[in-house]
Enzyme design. Sequence first.
Site, PDB file in Angstrom:
ATOM      1  N   THR A  32      13.249  56.430  28.097  1.00 50.50           N
ATOM      2  CA  THR A  32      14.070  55.685  29.065  1.00 50.50           C
ATOM      3  C   THR A  32      13.634  56.040  30.480  1.00 50.50           C
ATOM      4  OG1 THR A  32      15.846  55.974  27.440  1.00 50.50           O
ATOM      5  CG2 THR A  32      16.441  54.936  29.518  1.00 50.50           C
ATOM      6  N   GLU A 103      16.085  70.082  31.739  1.00 53.58           N
ATOM      7  CA  GLU A 103      16.917  68.940  32.147  1.00 53.58           C
ATOM      8  C   GLU A 103      18.311  69.393  32.572  1.00 53.58           C
ATOM      9  OE1 GLU A 103      14.709  65.721  29.214  1.00 53.58           O
ATOM     10  OE2 GLU A 103      16.556  66.679  28.576  1.00 53.58           O
ATOM     11  N   LYS A 121      22.692  54.511  22.043  1.00 51.88           N
ATOM     12  CA  LYS A 121      22.999  55.917  22.345  1.00 51.88           C
ATOM     13  C   LYS A 121      24.508  56.172  22.428  1.00 51.88           C
ATOM     14  CE  LYS A 121      18.622  56.766  22.678  1.00 51.88           C
ATOM     15  NZ  LYS A 121      17.941  57.116  23.897  1.00 51.88           N
TER      16      LYS A 121
HETATM   17  C1  A5P Z   1      14.281  64.841  26.486  1.00 44.51           C
HETATM   18  O1  A5P Z   1      14.204  66.183  26.207  1.00 44.51           O
HETATM   19  C2  A5P Z   1      15.597  64.283  26.105  1.00 44.51           C
HETATM   20  O2  A5P Z   1      16.706  64.971  26.544  1.00 44.51           O
HETATM   21  C3  A5P Z   1      15.721  62.819  26.437  1.00 44.51           C
HETATM   22  O3  A5P Z   1      16.338  62.611  27.657  1.00 44.51           O
HETATM   23  C4  A5P Z   1      16.503  62.182  25.373  1.00 44.51           C
HETATM   24  O4  A5P Z   1      15.981  62.611  24.152  1.00 44.51           O
HETATM   25  C5  A5P Z   1      16.441  60.667  25.469  1.00 44.51           C
HETATM   26  O5  A5P Z   1      15.136  60.262  25.204  1.00 44.51           O
HETATM   27  P1  A5P Z   1      14.737  58.761  25.152  1.00 44.51           P
HETATM   28  O6  A5P Z   1      14.972  58.214  26.516  1.00 44.51           O
HETATM   29  O7  A5P Z   1      13.304  58.786  24.773  1.00 44.51           O
HETATM   30  O8  A5P Z   1      15.585  58.097  24.121  1.00 44.51           O
END
Ligand code: A5P
Length: 222
Positions: A32, A103, A121
């Site tokens: 994303t 993060e 999600k």
């Molecule tokens: C990365 O470590 C994750 O926290 C991502 O933010 C989370 O898995 C969402 O990923 P996608 O945007 O690929 O679904």
Amino acid sequence: MDPREDEKRAAAEAAALEVQNGTTLGLGTGTTVAHFLPALARRKLEVMCVATSQATEDIAHKLGLPLQPFDLLERLDLAVDGADQVAPDMWLVKGGGGAHTREKIVASAAERFVVIASSDKLVDRLGPPVPVEVLRFGVAATLRRLADIGPVEQREAPPTPDGNPLFHLMVAMDDPRALASELDSIPGVVGHGLFQPELVSEVIVGRADGTVERRERRDPRR
Ligand code: A5P
């Protein structure tokens, strides 16, 4: 084309419009965020970015987004990131890309943390797995402590951006706050993927037609 990609792009483009000139900006990791980075670059703003992973750093670099190591900055104006699960009370599970420890540091240093997501999600309640980053030193002892909480699976994934192994804790999450606190209390746990609602300012959920749904926290943390 997967409609979820359109949803991710819609959320990412809406978030890019929230960025202003002069913003210090934390960049998350994942598919994303991969839509957010070009949308941000297209705006040609004067921003200073911090990346949460090498993958994000590489894309940002190619797009010409200015990057700075996150060593000296004490705070950020904004952080934008994806999530694996978003509960109605804004508890998140993150870490599908293994970068959740970085993060969380970035989200917690930011004045505003905006989560961008496709509609899949959104969940009624959080469920397993919870990604857990563990220090290699004493890993067997840490895994024993984790196994007291629930089944632990070795994750088939590269190590985290800081070179630590990743595991999946397969537990129900009736009380995410209690679980987060229990995980925080285990010394060898570097970081887990449960993000508390107090970190989250806004969730932007994309729709395939390009529109978005916004969920703001009613009691913003700052
Ligand atoms: C990365 O470590 C994750 O926290 C991502 O933010 C989370 O898995 C969402 O990923 P996608 O945007 O690929 O679904």
